[in-house]
Design a protein around this motif. Structure first.
Motif, PDB file in Angstrom:
ATOM      1  N   GLU A  53       0.832  -1.195   0.000  1.00  0.00           N
ATOM      2  CA  GLU A  53       0.000   0.000   0.000  1.00  0.00           C
ATOM      3  C   GLU A  53       0.873   1.255   0.000  1.00  0.00           C
ATOM      4  O   GLU A  53       1.815   1.365   0.794  1.00  0.00           O
ATOM      5  CB  GLU A  53      -0.925   0.006   1.217  1.00  0.00           C
ATOM      6  CG  GLU A  53      -2.151  -0.865   1.081  1.00  0.00           C
ATOM      7  CD  GLU A  53      -3.165  -0.303   0.080  1.00  0.00           C
ATOM      8  OE1 GLU A  53      -3.250   0.941  -0.039  1.00  0.00           O
ATOM      9  OE2 GLU A  53      -3.850  -1.102  -0.578  1.00  0.00           O
ATOM     10  N   GLU A 106       0.953   3.166   3.321  1.00  0.00           N
ATOM     11  CA  GLU A 106       1.705   2.454   4.340  1.00  0.00           C
ATOM     12  C   GLU A 106       3.213   2.585   4.079  1.00  0.00           C
ATOM     13  O   GLU A 106       4.007   2.713   5.027  1.00  0.00           O
ATOM     14  CB  GLU A 106       1.286   0.985   4.365  1.00  0.00           C
ATOM     15  CG  GLU A 106      -0.163   0.784   4.780  1.00  0.00           C
ATOM     16  CD  GLU A 106      -0.624  -0.655   4.679  1.00  0.00           C
ATOM     17  OE1 GLU A 106      -1.813  -0.920   4.901  1.00  0.00           O
ATOM     18  OE2 GLU A 106       0.206  -1.518   4.363  1.00  0.00           O
ATOM     19  N   ARG A 155      -3.081  -3.037   5.562  1.00  0.00           N
ATOM     20  CA  ARG A 155      -3.593  -3.932   4.524  1.00  0.00           C
ATOM     21  C   ARG A 155      -2.519  -4.920   4.073  1.00  0.00           C
ATOM     22  O   ARG A 155      -2.813  -6.069   3.749  1.00  0.00           O
ATOM     23  CB  ARG A 155      -4.055  -3.121   3.301  1.00  0.00           C
ATOM     24  CG  ARG A 155      -5.322  -2.295   3.512  1.00  0.00           C
ATOM     25  CD  ARG A 155      -5.576  -1.429   2.284  1.00  0.00           C
ATOM     26  NE  ARG A 155      -6.808  -0.664   2.383  1.00  0.00           N
ATOM     27  CZ  ARG A 155      -7.977  -1.050   1.855  1.00  0.00           C
ATOM     28  NH1 ARG A 155      -8.045  -2.185   1.177  1.00  0.00           N
ATOM     29  NH2 ARG A 155      -9.042  -0.302   1.980  1.00  0.00           N
ATOM     30  N   THR A 156      -1.262  -4.436   4.041  1.00  0.00           N
ATOM     31  CA  THR A 156      -0.152  -5.275   3.584  1.00  0.00           C
ATOM     32  C   THR A 156       0.388  -6.077   4.759  1.00  0.00           C
ATOM     33  O   THR A 156       1.078  -5.538   5.631  1.00  0.00           O
ATOM     34  CB  THR A 156       0.966  -4.412   2.979  1.00  0.00           C
ATOM     35  OG1 THR A 156       0.421  -3.574   1.956  1.00  0.00           O
ATOM     36  CG2 THR A 156       2.053  -5.281   2.383  1.00  0.00           C
ATOM     37  N   SER A 211      -0.008  -0.353  -4.350  1.00  0.00           N
ATOM     38  CA  SER A 211      -1.474  -0.361  -4.359  1.00  0.00           C
ATOM     39  C   SER A 211      -2.009   0.881  -3.671  1.00  0.00           C
ATOM     40  O   SER A 211      -1.388   1.401  -2.731  1.00  0.00           O
ATOM     41  CB  SER A 211      -2.009  -1.614  -3.650  1.00  0.00           C
ATOM     42  OG  SER A 211      -1.532  -2.796  -4.266  1.00  0.00           O
ATOM     43  N   GLU A 212      -3.165   1.327  -4.151  1.00  0.00           N
ATOM     44  CA  GLU A 212      -3.862   2.456  -3.547  1.00  0.00           C
ATOM     45  C   GLU A 212      -5.237   1.983  -3.114  1.00  0.00           C
ATOM     46  O   GLU A 212      -6.118   1.761  -3.940  1.00  0.00           O
ATOM     47  CB  GLU A 212      -3.966   3.622  -4.534  1.00  0.00           C
ATOM     48  CG  GLU A 212      -2.612   4.223  -4.893  1.00  0.00           C
ATOM     49  CD  GLU A 212      -2.720   5.314  -5.937  1.00  0.00           C
ATOM     50  OE1 GLU A 212      -3.616   5.220  -6.808  1.00  0.00           O
ATOM     51  OE2 GLU A 212      -1.906   6.262  -5.895  1.00  0.00           O
ATOM     52  N   LYS A 213      -5.378   1.749  -1.815  1.00  0.00           N
ATOM     53  CA  LYS A 213      -6.608   1.211  -1.223  1.00  0.00           C
ATOM     54  C   LYS A 213      -7.019  -0.096  -1.892  1.00  0.00           C
ATOM     55  O   LYS A 213      -8.182  -0.323  -2.230  1.00  0.00           O
ATOM     56  CB  LYS A 213      -7.734   2.234  -1.320  1.00  0.00           C
ATOM     57  CG  LYS A 213      -7.448   3.517  -0.547  1.00  0.00           C
ATOM     58  CD  LYS A 213      -8.614   4.490  -0.622  1.00  0.00           C
ATOM     59  CE  LYS A 213      -8.307   5.737   0.193  1.00  0.00           C
ATOM     60  NZ  LYS A 213      -9.412   6.725   0.132  1.00  0.00           N
TER      61      LYS A 213
END
Length: 594
Positions: free
Chosen positions: A97, A100, A146-147, A339-341
């Protein structure tokens, strides 16, 4: 200015690609054979044009870390390749992310967008913002990440991504820009570490934070550090250096230069052009910790922007990971990934039409010696570090205390001869410095206005101590040779304060507790009364009461009445019942009148 001397080491470009000695080239060839036979290296294909699985400079990083011993270098190289595959670093770098990644970037050294005079990238690390509040907030964000991976902690995954960004993007970018040795890829970084305003407790709290990065670099990203310049060291730093340096491996410690305030700009300017030194350190660069890179003019001239971000009205890099991809006609592209969201990101940020890259396919490169004048300024950090303390008495696992204890505070006599000062040259000069300090503590006798000579005062504020009867709280010994001087001005000459903790009194009972106590007392009283009555009734029924009275009477001796008393009893017995009271009244009245 710090006294820097040349040291026989593998400082760039010596010991790097195209600048190897004959023996080093032999060891590199042997290392390639060992890796190829074990299935960890694929050489370039001259017919298809496919490059090697690993470039020579990457292999040389492992060789330099193991002093060009191929067998030892292979062991570390194999462990790293297995670790990278197990952790899935390729996928991690491409999918992490973006937000992050940025959160973690702000807690570690940040690229200025500039290089030193040799073309090595410059990083800035300000330690003061890493206080307990910011670290705590970051740890809370880790819980919502998320990651994640079941094979490594979330904070470690992010740290992996930062090192991948260094080796996959920053170092290749600097290698593609013109410099003094364009034939030699850039594989290291320089770091300015600012510890201004950092307290002793903050140092200790950051122990794990710093060790994680250092241990990761030592194990899997060897020889990516050229040198570290420490700026803004507090007064107590020489005393804590003994346990701080044990957080890092010896090779890393040898690359650390501790600069005094007067040596900051003179030393930095030896290696860095003024326009690439931040303004706060005497240079001309407009950069604040937390900013995105402020790219130097040479980099700006070599690239062509496609989707830049902006900062203070100037193009810069976007947040998140960026990787390199080959384009047409030798063009290389910087592509933003991650990644973005949860949604994959892939966007070309800029291209380099004419990169300066070493030849990877074709005849072997010819090694050329490095100019002696170029290596003249290379030095070792230990020349600028404080003298070593007694290693046998160091306890690097126990955090230092912020409060003095009687056993940790030396007596005035021992304090008078103790001094800690950073050394800036050789061991001999350190010994001379310590001798000078000891001479300074031998204060002369003080003279008054007459010929009378007075002995120098002791145990007073004038000699750095508190007066007699006060604890030796002026000097706090935190262990590991760490001593700080503190004093409360309002307590000079006073007796020790009573700091004993009084025992806590039990809280007053509440309404409910009071009601329970009354009920318990009433119950006890009723039980006692009922028990007594029951005993009395039982005694009467069984006749034991009469026997008890008889026994009591038997035990009480009878008094013998006098003749007067016997005569009175006889007269009373002769009277009728109604006349007894009148008779007694008459007798009492007669006695009073008499």
């Amino acid at each position: 200015m710090a006294d820097l001397k040349r040291v026989e080491s593998f400082q760039y470009p010596s010991g790097h690609y195209s600048h190897l000695s004959e023996n080093q080239q032999v060891q590199l060839d042997e290392f390639k054979k060992i890796c190829e036979q074990a299935g960890y290296y694929t050489p370039p294909n001259l017919f298809s044009g496919a490059p090697a699985s690993h470039d020579d400079e990457t292999l040389l990083r492992f060789l330099r870390a193991r002093r060009f011993v191929p067998q030892e270098a292979f062991k570390q190289f194999k462990d790293t390749e297995d670790w990278r595959k197990d952790q899935g670093l390729d996928e991690l770098f491409n999918t992490i992310e973006v937000e992050e990644f940025e959160q973690t970037r702000r807690l570690y050294p940040q690229w200025l967008g500039r290089r030193d005079k040799r073309g090595i990238p410059l990083f800035l690390f300000e330690v003061a913002p890493l206080n307990s509040k910011n670290i705590s907030a970051y740890e809370k964000e880790l819980a919502k990440a998320r990651t994640t991976s079941p094979k490594a902690a979330t904070k470690n995954l992010r740290l992996f991504a930062l090192y991948e960004s260094l080796t996959r993007f920053v170092l290749p970018l600097c290698s593609a820009i013109d410099r003094k040795h364009p034939e030699t890829p850039v594989s290291q970084s320089n770091n300015i570490v600012d510890i201004s305003g950092v307290g002793l407790k903050q140092f200790w709290n950051l122990k794990n934070h710093m060790q994680d990065a250092s241990q990761l670099a030592t194990a899997h990203y060897p020889e990516t550090l050229d040198r570290i310049f420490i700026i803004g060291a507090p007064a107590f730093f020489p005393t804590v250096w003994g346990w701080i340096k044990r957080w890092f491996d010896p090779i890393t410690v040898s690359k650390i230069f501790i600069l005094s305030p007067s040596n900051v700009y003179p030393t930095l300017s030896q290696y860095i052009d003024p326009e690439n030194i931040p303004k706060k350190y005497g240079g001309e660069l407009d950069f604040e910790f937390g900013n995105m890179p402020n790219l130097e003019p040479e980099i700006e001239a070599a690239i062509q922007w496609e989707n830049p971000s902006t900062q203070k009205g100037k193009n810069t890099l976007p947040i998140g990971p960026i990787r390199w991809e080959d384009g047409e006609n030798g063009v290389i592209k910087a592509v933003a990934v991650g990644s973005e969201k949860g949604e994959p990101r892939r966007k070309t940020i800029f291209t380099i039409p004419n990169p300066v890259l070493p030849k990877v396919i074709g005849p072997a490169v010819v090694n050329t010696p490095v100019d002696e004048a170029e290596l003249a300024m290379l030095g070792v950090g230990t020349d600028t570090q404080p003298p070593d303390t007694d290693e046998n008495n160091l306890d690097i696992m126990t955090p230092p205390s912020d409060t003095p204890t009687p056993s940790a505070t030396p007596a005035p006599e021992s304090q008078a001869t103790s001094s800690t000062t950073p050394a800036t040259s050789t061991t001999a000069s350190r010994a001379e410095s310590r001798a000078d300090k000891r001479d300074e503590t031998a204060l002369p006798l003080r003279e008054g206005t007459s010929d009378t000579r007075y002995e120098q005062q002791h145990m007073t504020h004038a000699s750095g101590q508190l007066s007699d009867g006060t604890p030796h709280a002026a000097v706090n010994d935190h262990g590991h040779g760490d001593k700080t001087v503190t004093m409360e001005p309002s307590t000079v000459g006073q007796a020790p304060k009573d700091v004993s903790v009084k025992p806590e009194e039990p809280p007053a009972p509440g309404y409910i507790d009071q009601a329970k106590q009354v009920a318990a007392q009433a119950t006890a009283a009723v039980s006692s009364t009922v028990g007594t009555a029951a005993s009395t009734v039982t005694s009467l029924v069984s006749g034991s009461g009469e026997k008890s009275e008889e026994k009591a009477e038997e035990k009480t001796p009878k008094r013998v009445k006098s003749p007067e008393e016997k005569e009175l009893d006889r007269k009373i017995d002769e009277q009728d019942e109604p006349s007894v009271e009148g008779f007694l009244r008459q007798q009492n009245t007669s006695k009073v009148e008499a």
